[in-house]
Design a protein around this motif. Structure first.
Motif, PDB file in Angstrom:
ATOM      1  N   VAL A   1      26.947  29.917  45.461  1.00 34.65           N
ATOM      2  CA  VAL A   1      26.756  28.851  46.457  1.00 34.65           C
ATOM      3  C   VAL A   1      25.270  28.545  46.633  1.00 34.65           C
ATOM      4  CG1 VAL A   1      27.100  28.238  48.877  1.00 34.65           C
ATOM      5  CG2 VAL A   1      28.914  29.397  47.621  1.00 34.65           C
TER       6      VAL A   1
ATOM      7  N   ALA B   1      36.978  33.606  48.353  1.00 31.44           N
ATOM      8  CA  ALA B   1      36.677  32.397  47.584  1.00 31.44           C
ATOM      9  C   ALA B   1      36.544  32.707  46.095  1.00 31.44           C
ATOM     10  CB  ALA B   1      35.391  31.764  48.101  1.00 31.44           C
ATOM     11  N   ALA B   2      35.989  33.869  45.770  1.00 29.14           N
ATOM     12  CA  ALA B   2      35.814  34.235  44.355  1.00 29.14           C
ATOM     13  C   ALA B   2      37.147  34.427  43.652  1.00 29.14           C
ATOM     14  CB  ALA B   2      34.978  35.509  44.260  1.00 29.14           C
ATOM     15  N   LEU B   3      38.220  34.614  44.422  1.00 25.51           N
ATOM     16  CA  LEU B   3      39.547  34.841  43.824  1.00 25.51           C
ATOM     17  C   LEU B   3      40.320  33.542  43.603  1.00 25.51           C
ATOM     18  CD1 LEU B   3      40.678  37.973  45.868  1.00 25.51           C
ATOM     19  CD2 LEU B   3      39.938  37.894  43.490  1.00 25.51           C
ATOM     20  N   LEU B   4      39.753  32.410  43.999  1.00 29.66           N
ATOM     21  CA  LEU B   4      40.504  31.160  43.945  1.00 29.66           C
ATOM     22  C   LEU B   4      40.971  30.738  42.552  1.00 29.66           C
ATOM     23  CD1 LEU B   4      38.636  29.122  46.671  1.00 29.66           C
ATOM     24  CD2 LEU B   4      41.004  29.847  46.703  1.00 29.66           C
ATOM     25  N   PRO B   5      40.245  31.058  41.467  1.00 30.77           N
ATOM     26  CA  PRO B   5      40.798  30.679  40.158  1.00 30.77           C
ATOM     27  C   PRO B   5      42.049  31.470  39.785  1.00 30.77           C
ATOM     28  CG  PRO B   5      38.433  31.055  40.012  1.00 30.77           C
ATOM     29  CD  PRO B   5      38.882  31.555  41.347  1.00 30.77           C
ATOM     30  N   PHE B   6      42.334  32.529  40.519  1.00 32.11           N
ATOM     31  CA  PHE B   6      43.460  33.398  40.149  1.00 32.11           C
ATOM     32  C   PHE B   6      44.657  33.146  41.063  1.00 32.11           C
ATOM     33  CE2 PHE B   6      39.419  35.448  39.248  1.00 32.11           C
ATOM     34  CZ  PHE B   6      39.540  35.680  37.892  1.00 32.11           C
TER      35      PHE B   6
ATOM     36  N   PRO C   1      36.690  38.222  38.777  1.00 30.95           N
ATOM     37  CA  PRO C   1      35.988  37.246  39.626  1.00 30.95           C
ATOM     38  C   PRO C   1      34.482  37.242  39.350  1.00 30.95           C
ATOM     39  CG  PRO C   1      37.393  38.697  40.934  1.00 30.95           C
ATOM     40  CD  PRO C   1      37.344  39.277  39.557  1.00 30.95           C
ATOM     41  N   ILE C   2      33.835  36.151  39.744  1.00 38.53           N
ATOM     42  CA  ILE C   2      32.390  36.084  39.508  1.00 38.53           C
ATOM     43  C   ILE C   2      31.676  37.204  40.277  1.00 38.53           C
ATOM     44  CG2 ILE C   2      32.163  33.670  38.907  1.00 38.53           C
ATOM     45  CD1 ILE C   2      31.402  33.116  41.792  1.00 38.53           C
TER      46      ILE C   2
ATOM     47  N   TYR D   1      34.306  28.537  36.367  1.00 33.98           N
ATOM     48  CA  TYR D   1      35.759  28.676  36.358  1.00 33.98           C
ATOM     49  C   TYR D   1      36.227  29.475  35.132  1.00 33.98           C
ATOM     50  CZ  TYR D   1      40.721  27.561  36.358  1.00 33.98           C
ATOM     51  OH  TYR D   1      42.092  27.664  36.357  1.00 33.98           O
TER      52      TYR D   1
ATOM     53  N   PRO E   1      33.402  35.264  51.105  1.00 30.02           N
ATOM     54  CA  PRO E   1      33.066  35.074  49.699  1.00 30.02           C
ATOM     55  C   PRO E   1      34.006  35.813  48.751  1.00 30.02           C
ATOM     56  CG  PRO E   1      31.442  36.460  50.783  1.00 30.02           C
ATOM     57  CD  PRO E   1      32.310  35.911  51.848  1.00 30.02           C
TER      58      PRO E   1
ATOM     59  N   PRO F   1      35.263  33.671  34.473  1.00 35.86           N
ATOM     60  CA  PRO F   1      36.137  34.592  35.215  1.00 35.86           C
ATOM     61  C   PRO F   1      37.602  34.510  34.780  1.00 35.86           C
ATOM     62  CG  PRO F   1      34.680  33.445  36.722  1.00 35.86           C
ATOM     63  CD  PRO F   1      34.525  32.781  35.394  1.00 35.86           C
TER      64      PRO F   1
ATOM     65  N   VAL G   1      43.967  38.490  38.764  1.00 38.40           N
ATOM     66  CA  VAL G   1      42.776  39.231  38.346  1.00 38.40           C
ATOM     67  C   VAL G   1      43.226  40.361  37.404  1.00 38.40           C
ATOM     68  CG1 VAL G   1      40.928  40.756  39.130  1.00 38.40           C
ATOM     69  CG2 VAL G   1      41.518  38.723  40.455  1.00 38.40           C
TER      70      VAL G   1
ATOM     71  N   HIS H   1      40.618  26.284  50.888  1.00 30.70           N
ATOM     72  CA  HIS H   1      39.308  26.868  50.600  1.00 30.70           C
ATOM     73  C   HIS H   1      38.755  26.275  49.307  1.00 30.70           C
ATOM     74  CE1 HIS H   1      37.171  30.236  52.576  1.00 30.70           C
ATOM     75  NE2 HIS H   1      36.411  30.135  51.522  1.00 30.70           N
ATOM     76  N   LEU H   2      37.454  26.010  49.285  1.00 35.59           N
ATOM     77  CA  LEU H   2      36.836  25.434  48.089  1.00 35.59           C
ATOM     78  C   LEU H   2      36.238  26.527  47.215  1.00 35.59           C
ATOM     79  CD1 LEU H   2      34.819  22.245  49.076  1.00 35.59           C
ATOM     80  CD2 LEU H   2      37.171  22.475  48.353  1.00 35.59           C
ATOM     81  N   TYR H   3      36.468  26.410  45.914  1.00 37.60           N
ATOM     82  CA  TYR H   3      35.792  27.273  44.955  1.00 37.60           C
ATOM     83  C   TYR H   3      34.478  26.594  44.570  1.00 37.60           C
ATOM     84  CZ  TYR H   3      35.147  30.304  40.879  1.00 37.60           C
ATOM     85  OH  TYR H   3      34.657  31.206  39.983  1.00 37.60           O
TER      86      TYR H   3
ATOM     87  N   TRP I   1      32.600  22.377  44.463  1.00 34.12           N
ATOM     88  CA  TRP I   1      31.346  21.853  45.030  1.00 34.12           C
ATOM     89  C   TRP I   1      30.584  21.065  43.967  1.00 34.12           C
ATOM     90  CZ3 TRP I   1      30.109  21.349  49.885  1.00 34.12           C
ATOM     91  CH2 TRP I   1      30.606  22.245  50.835  1.00 34.12           C
TER      92      TRP I   1
ATOM     93  N   TRP J   1      23.458  24.771  46.157  1.00 32.74           N
ATOM     94  CA  TRP J   1      22.668  24.056  47.158  1.00 32.74           C
ATOM     95  C   TRP J   1      21.200  23.946  46.756  1.00 32.74           C
ATOM     96  CZ3 TRP J   1      24.626  20.921  50.613  1.00 32.74           C
ATOM     97  CH2 TRP J   1      25.966  21.073  50.955  1.00 32.74           C
TER      98      TRP J   1
ATOM     99  N   GLN K   1      33.973  27.802  54.964  1.00 33.79           N
ATOM    100  CA  GLN K   1      33.904  27.855  53.505  1.00 33.79           C
ATOM    101  C   GLN K   1      33.003  28.990  53.000  1.00 33.79           C
ATOM    102  OE1 GLN K   1      35.732  26.045  51.446  1.00 33.79           O
ATOM    103  NE2 GLN K   1      36.662  24.861  53.080  1.00 33.79           N
ATOM    104  N   PHE K   2      32.023  29.387  53.815  1.00 31.18           N
ATOM    105  CA  PHE K   2      31.104  30.446  53.368  1.00 31.18           C
ATOM    106  C   PHE K   2      31.428  31.793  54.025  1.00 31.18           C
ATOM    107  CE2 PHE K   2      28.112  26.607  53.473  1.00 31.18           C
ATOM    108  CZ  PHE K   2      28.471  26.231  52.190  1.00 31.18           C
TER     109      PHE K   2
ATOM    110  N   TYR L   1      29.746  35.545  44.789  1.00 31.90           N
ATOM    111  CA  TYR L   1      30.060  34.186  45.235  1.00 31.90           C
ATOM    112  C   TYR L   1      28.905  33.605  46.061  1.00 31.90           C
ATOM    113  CZ  TYR L   1      32.766  30.174  46.619  1.00 31.90           C
ATOM    114  OH  TYR L   1      33.199  28.883  46.778  1.00 31.90           O
ATOM    115  N   TYR L   2      28.239  34.455  46.833  1.00 31.61           N
ATOM    116  CA  TYR L   2      27.079  33.992  47.613  1.00 31.61           C
ATOM    117  C   TYR L   2      26.011  33.387  46.705  1.00 31.61           C
ATOM    118  CZ  TYR L   2      28.110  35.585  52.355  1.00 31.61           C
ATOM    119  OH  TYR L   2      28.635  35.711  53.599  1.00 31.61           O
TER     120      TYR L   2
END
Lengths: 62, 499
Positions: free
Chosen positions: B262, A38-43, B254-255, B245, A35, B248, A49, B183-185, B189, B266, A31-32, B258-259
Motif C-alpha cells: 500500500v 487483505a493479503a489473503l484476498l487473491p485466495f 500471500p505477499i 496478484y 493487512p 502470490p 493458500v 475489501h480491496l486488494y 488500487w 500511494w 481498508q488499511f 501488505y503494508y
C-alpha cells in the motif's frame, strides 16, 4: 484559453482532491485495518493458500 | 435503498452469487467468472497480439534501416520516420494497452468476485479501440503524424480512442461498484487508479497540444508530462497490479507485506506525476521545473525499493518453482526488470548523467527495459495464466512456451545491455567537440546490427507465442474435451486429456 484553464483547474484541484477523498474513504471503510486479511484476498476455498496454481512445465508434458 | 446483492442478482444470469468467502458474503464461483470474461478478454488479447506482430515487423524494418539505409528505400510510406513512429504507436496503443485492458477486466472480475457485467459496453470499447488504432497508425504511415512524441496519431483518430478509454474507465467503476468482496486488494488500487489516470492524461495532453495548443516551450513540458506518465501512471500500475496478484497466486503464498504494498501504491501516486520534466534537462525551461522533476524522480526510489523488497521476500524459498511455471518466469523477469528500469531511470534523471545520455541510444534502451523487459514480460505472464482458464484448455505446447520465453528473454537482454553501453559511449563522443559527428555515427553501426539480431530473437518469441495461442483456440473449438484440471488445481499429475 477557457478550455486550458478548465484543464489546469481540474489537474490542480480536482485530482489531488479525488486522491484525498479516496484515502479518506479507504481509512473510513477499514481498508488499511487488517493487512493480513487483505493479503489473503487473491485466495479462496477453491484456490487456497498453499496451492500452486500454475505448474505446467518440467518434463511431464509433450 | 437497493441492496448490493439484490442489484447483482438482477444483473447476473443464473445463480452467480454462490459460495462463501473471506467476508462470508456471497461470491461467484471462479469458473463462472472466468467463463463470463471469455469473449471480451479474448477480443482484447487477440487484437493486441495482432498489433504485436504488426509492431514487430515495423520494428525490424526500422532497425534494419538504421544500419542499412537503402533497405526498402523505394517505398516512401516506409521511411524511417514513418516506420519508427508507426512501430511505437502500434506496440504502445495497439498491443500493450489492449493486453492491459484484457488483464484488467479479468483481474477486476476475479478480485471483485463477480462475473463480468455490461459485456456490451466493453465490446463496444474494444471495437472503438481497434478502429482508432487502425485509423491512427494508417494516418502515420500516410504522413499525417503530429510529430509530438507518443501522441503522433493524427487528430482525427484520437477522439475514437478517447471514447474507448472512457468506456473502459466507466466499466471498471461499474464493476467496482457492484463488487461482492468489500475489501480491496492492492492490485485493485493500482487498476482503478490506472483506468482513471489514463483518460485524464490523454484528454489533457490532446487538448493542450492539439486542440487548443499552448505556446512555445510549454508544449515540450506538456509533451513530456504526458509521455512519461503514460509509462508511470498507465502501464506501471497495471504491471504492478498483475505482479501483486500473480506471484502470490502461482506460488500459493500471500505477499510478504501488505503494508509495504500500500505504501508503494500511494508513494507512486504522489511522486510519479512530477517526473516527466527530467527529459528536458538543458532545455529552455525554468530551472525549478526541471529540478522539481529530478527530485521527484529520485523520490521514486521509495515505491521502487518498496515493491522490490516485497516481491523478493514473497519469492524467497519459492525460486525453484520458476522451473515449472511460465507465468512465474515471466512475472519474476518483469519484476526484476522493473527494479532495474526504475534505478536506471533515476540515474538518467540526474543532470550530469542526462547531459551525456539523453540524445543517445541509451534512452531507447531504457524505454525498452521499462516497456518490454518489465511491462510486456509481465503481460505475457498474465496471459499464460488467464488464457487456459477462460478457454478451459491447457497450453498445447510446452516447447513453444520455452521458445517464447528464451527468445524474448535473450532478445531483450541482447537489446538493452549493449544499447545502454553504446548509448553512454555515444554520448561522451557527442559531447567531445574534437570528435567528428560522422565518426560517432560509424561507431554505432556494429551495435545497431546487434540490435537487429536482438529484434529477430524477440520476433521468434512472438511468433512462438502467437502460434501457441492459435493452437489453444483451435482446441477451444473442438467438439468436446473433458476439462483439464491441472492448472486450475495445481495437481501436476492429474491431467485429463481424454475426449
Amino acid at each position: 484559453m477557457s478550455v486550458i484553464a478548465f484543464i489546469l483547474l481540474g489537474s490542480v484541484v480536482l485530482l489531488p482532491a479525488a486522491g484525498l477523498l479516496a484515502l479518506r474513504w479507504a481509512t473510513s471503510t477499514g481498508q488499511f485495518r487488517c493487512p493480513d486479511k487483505a493479503a489473503l484476498l487473491p485466495f479462496d476455498e477453491v484456490e487456497p493458500v498453499g496451492l500452486e496454481t500454475d505448474r505446467i512445465l518440467g518434463g511431464n508434458r509433450r | 435503498m437497493i441492496n448490493q446483492s439484490q442489484t447483482l442478482r438482477a444483473l447476473l444470469p443464473g445463480d452467480a452469487l454462490t459460495g462463501g468467502g473471506i467476508d462470508g458474503g456471497n461470491k461467484a464461483a471462479l469458473a463462472e467468472i472466468d467463463a463470463s470474461c471469455r469473449v471480451p478478454v479474448l477480443f482484447f488479447f487477440l487484437s493486441g497480439l495482432a498489433w504485436l506482430l504488426a509492431g514487430t515487423v515495423l520494428a525490424l524494418v526500422a532497425s534494419i534501416k538504421l544500419h542499412t539505409p537503402g533497405f526498402l528505400a523505394g517505398w516512401e510510406w516506409l521511411t524511417f520516420s514513418n516506420v519508427r513512429t508507426a512501430h511505437l504507436n502500434t506496440v504502445i496503443y495497439g498491443f500493450a494497452s489492449q493486453i492491459s485492458v484484457g488483464v484488467t477486466i479479468w483481474l477486476m472480475c476475479r478480485l471483485c468476485r463477480i462475473p463480468l457485467v455490461a459485456p456490451g459496453l466493453i465490446t463496444v470499447a474494444n471495437l472503438f479501440y481497434n478502429l482508432g488504432v487502425t485509423v491512427g497508425v494508417g494516418g502515420i504511415l500516410l504522413g499525417d503524424s503530429t510529430a509530438i512524441e507518443w501522441l503522433e496519431m493524427p487528430r482525427y483518430a484520437t477522439p475514437i480512442l478517447f471514447i474507448s478509454y472512457a468506456l473502459i474507465a466507466v466499466w471498471t467503476l461499474v464493476t467496482f461498484r457492484l463488487r461482492a468482496e468489500r475489501h480491496l486488494y492492492v492490485s485493485q488500487w493500482y487498476l482503478l487508479a490506472a483506468v482513471l489516470w489514463f483518460p485524464w492524461l490523454y484528454g489533457t495532453a490532446q487538448v493542450m497540444l492539439l486542440i487548443e495548443p499552448v505556446r512555445g516551450v510549454v508544449q515540450a513540458a506538456v509533451n513530456w508530462w504526458f509521455a512519461h506518465n503514460v509509462l508511470g501512471l498507465w502501464f506501471t500500475p497495471i504491471g504492478l497490479a498483475s505482479i501483486y496478484y500473480f506471484i502470490p497466486k502461482v506460488i500459493g503464498r500471500p505477499i510478504h507485506s501488505y503494508y509495504l504494498s500500500v505504501l508503494g501504491f500511494w508513494s507512486l501516486a504522489l511522486f510519479y506525476n512530477w517526473n516527466g520534466m527530467h527529459h528536458l534537462v538543458g532545455g529552455p525551461l525554468p530551472a525549478w521545473m526541471i529540478t522539481v522533476s529530478i527530485v521527484a524522480s529520485v523520490m521514486m526510489l521509495i515505491p521502487v525499493i518498496t515493491v522490490a523488497i516485497n516481491h523478493h521476500f514473497t519469492m524467497v524459498g519459492h525460486f525453484g518453482k520458476l522451473k515449472y511455471s511460465p507465468t512465474l518466469r515471466f512475472m519474476v523477469f518483469g519484476a526484476v526488470s522493473y527494479t532495474l528500469a526504475s534505478l536506471q531511470g533515476v540515474a538518467s534523471a540526474v543532470r550530469s548523467v542526462s547531459e551525456v545520455t539523453h540524445f543517445t541510444h541509451h534512452t531507447i534502451a531504457h524505454a525498452h527495459l521499462g516497456m518490454y523487459a518489465f511491462f510486456t514480460m509481465v503481460m505475457f505472464g498474465a496471459m499464460y495464466y488467464i488464457l487456459p482458464r477462460i478457454t478451459q484448455r491447457e497450453w498445447p505446447s510446452t516447447g513453444l512456451i520455452s521458445l517464447h520465453f528464451w527468445g524474448v528473454a535473450l532478445g531483450i537482454v541482447l537489446y538493452v545491455v549493449p544499447m545502454s553501453i553504446m548509448g553512454f559511449i555515444q554520448g561522451t563522443m557527442l559531447n567531445d567537440a574534437a570528435v567528428r559527428f560522422l565518426d560517432v555515427v560509424q561507431f554505432t553501426l556494429p551495435w545497431l546490427k546487434l540490435r537487429t539480431l536482438a529484434g529477430l530473437l524477440l520476433a521468434a518469441g512472438h511468433v512462438a507465442f502467437v502460434l501457441n495461442v492459435g493452437w489453444l483456440l483451435v482446441r477451444m473449438f473442438e467438439p468436446y474435451r473433458k476439462p483439464v484440471v491441472r492448472i486450475l488445481t495445481g495437481e501436476a499429475e492429474t491431467v485429463a486429456a481424454g475426449k
